[in-house]
Design a protein around this motif. Structure first.
Motif, PDB file in Angstrom:
ATOM      1  N   ARG A   1      33.203  36.430  34.064  1.00 56.81           N
ATOM      2  CA  ARG A   1      32.386  37.471  34.724  1.00 56.81           C
ATOM      3  C   ARG A   1      31.056  37.586  34.978  1.00 56.81           C
ATOM      4  NH1 ARG A   1      34.216  43.057  31.931  1.00 56.81           N
ATOM      5  NH2 ARG A   1      36.029  42.382  32.509  1.00 56.81           N
ATOM      6  N   HIS A   2      30.413  36.694  33.987  1.00 61.23           N
ATOM      7  CA  HIS A   2      28.562  36.673  34.251  1.00 61.23           C
ATOM      8  C   HIS A   2      28.581  35.344  34.389  1.00 61.23           C
ATOM      9  CE1 HIS A   2      28.388  41.058  33.359  1.00 61.23           C
ATOM     10  NE2 HIS A   2      29.393  40.763  32.351  1.00 61.23           N
TER      11      HIS A   2
ATOM     12  N   THR B   1      41.934  40.110  33.434  1.00 63.67           N
ATOM     13  CA  THR B   1      42.346  40.981  34.558  1.00 63.67           C
ATOM     14  C   THR B   1      44.001  40.951  34.585  1.00 63.67           C
ATOM     15  OG1 THR B   1      42.211  39.235  36.234  1.00 63.67           O
ATOM     16  CG2 THR B   1      40.209  40.286  35.556  1.00 63.67           C
TER      17      THR B   1
END
Length: 259
Positions: free
Chosen positions: A210-211, A116
């Motif tokens: 993220r997961h 990010t």
């Protein structure tokens, strides 16, 4: 693509007369003239295409971690390893902070996340900050805009990923191991996931996955630790409760033998 490799050599008159890894006609029909805005359709694997096994992240067991930490020759390298294994930062992320991004009071260090590119705080252990203070006492304090991690030899310059990678390689050569910088992040993740006081979502937040399925990979036990537990299980004696012949009253047995 393996199927295209055999198709090319088949057209050129080289290789086998039949493609050993044919592409499914169903897959070609689904992927032909497909709009890039539409999601990719899930199709079955073509014949002879093997499923790729999902590898378990490799982490460093505690006894071997102690050997690796002892092999570090200065406080800078010890501080880096302590930050890696307590914060779970990626190799390049931890080498980027400047003096103003080290929060000594809250025991946090701010890093720029790889995906990010945002500035995120990461907690670290008190030992990591202790070794960091010893390193700065020996080689000079840094200003708010100066890099924290620097080379020990002159001319002094920021410590690069390749220089830190070489530090770990030299330790591997002495110990006969092959640990990498990414294994340090795996070790931090495995330690956090094994802590019963930390939920999986909290570990995911610290590691910035993220997961959640990525974090779940660290719940699998290490093979070495599993072998040790099984060896203890096999060596543990089996306790067989005493048996008495029929006809003895339980009250009398307890009065004589206790229980």
């Amino acid at each position: 693509m393996l199927s295209a490799f055999y198709s090319f050599h088949l057209q050129m008159g080289r290789g086998p007369l039949m493609n050993p890894v044919p592409e499914s006609a169903e897959r070609r029909a689904l992927l032909s003239h497909r709009s890039p805005l539409e999601p990719t359709a899930a199709v079955r694997r073509a014949p002879l295409r093997q499923r790729v096994a999902e590898r378990v992240p490799r982490s460093i067991p505690d006894p071997l971690w102690g050997e690796l930490f002892t092999a570090m020759g200065n406080h800078r390298d010890r501080a880096l390893l302590a930050f890696y294994v307590s914060s779970g930062a990626r190799a390049t992320e931890l080498l980027g902070p400047r003096g103003g991004q080290v929060d000594w009071a809250a025991q946090r260090i701010w890093v720029t996340s790889k995906g990010t590119r945002t500035l995120d705080p990461l907690p670290a252990s008190p030992d990591a900050f202790r070794y960091l203070s010893w390193y700065l006492d020996e080689h000079g304090r840094v200003g708010p805009d100066e890099e924290v991690w620097r080379t020990l030899r002159r001319p002094v310059r920021p410590l690069s990923y390749w220089a830190m990678r070489r530090v770990l390689q030299r330790a591997d050569e002495r110990l006969g191991t092959n640990w990498t910088l990414h294994d340090l992040r795996h070790t931090a993740a495995a330690r956090m996931a094994a802590d019963p006081r930390l939920t999986l979502v909290e570990v995911q937040t610290v590691l910035r996955h993220r997961h959640l399925s990525t974090t779940e990979l660290y719940l699998q036990p290490r093979t070495e630790e599993l072998f040790d537990k099984l060896a203890e299980h096999y060596a543990r004696p089996t306790v067989v409760p005493p048996r008495f012949a029929a006809g003895y009253d339980d009250v009398d047995v307890k009065a004589v033998f206790g229980g």
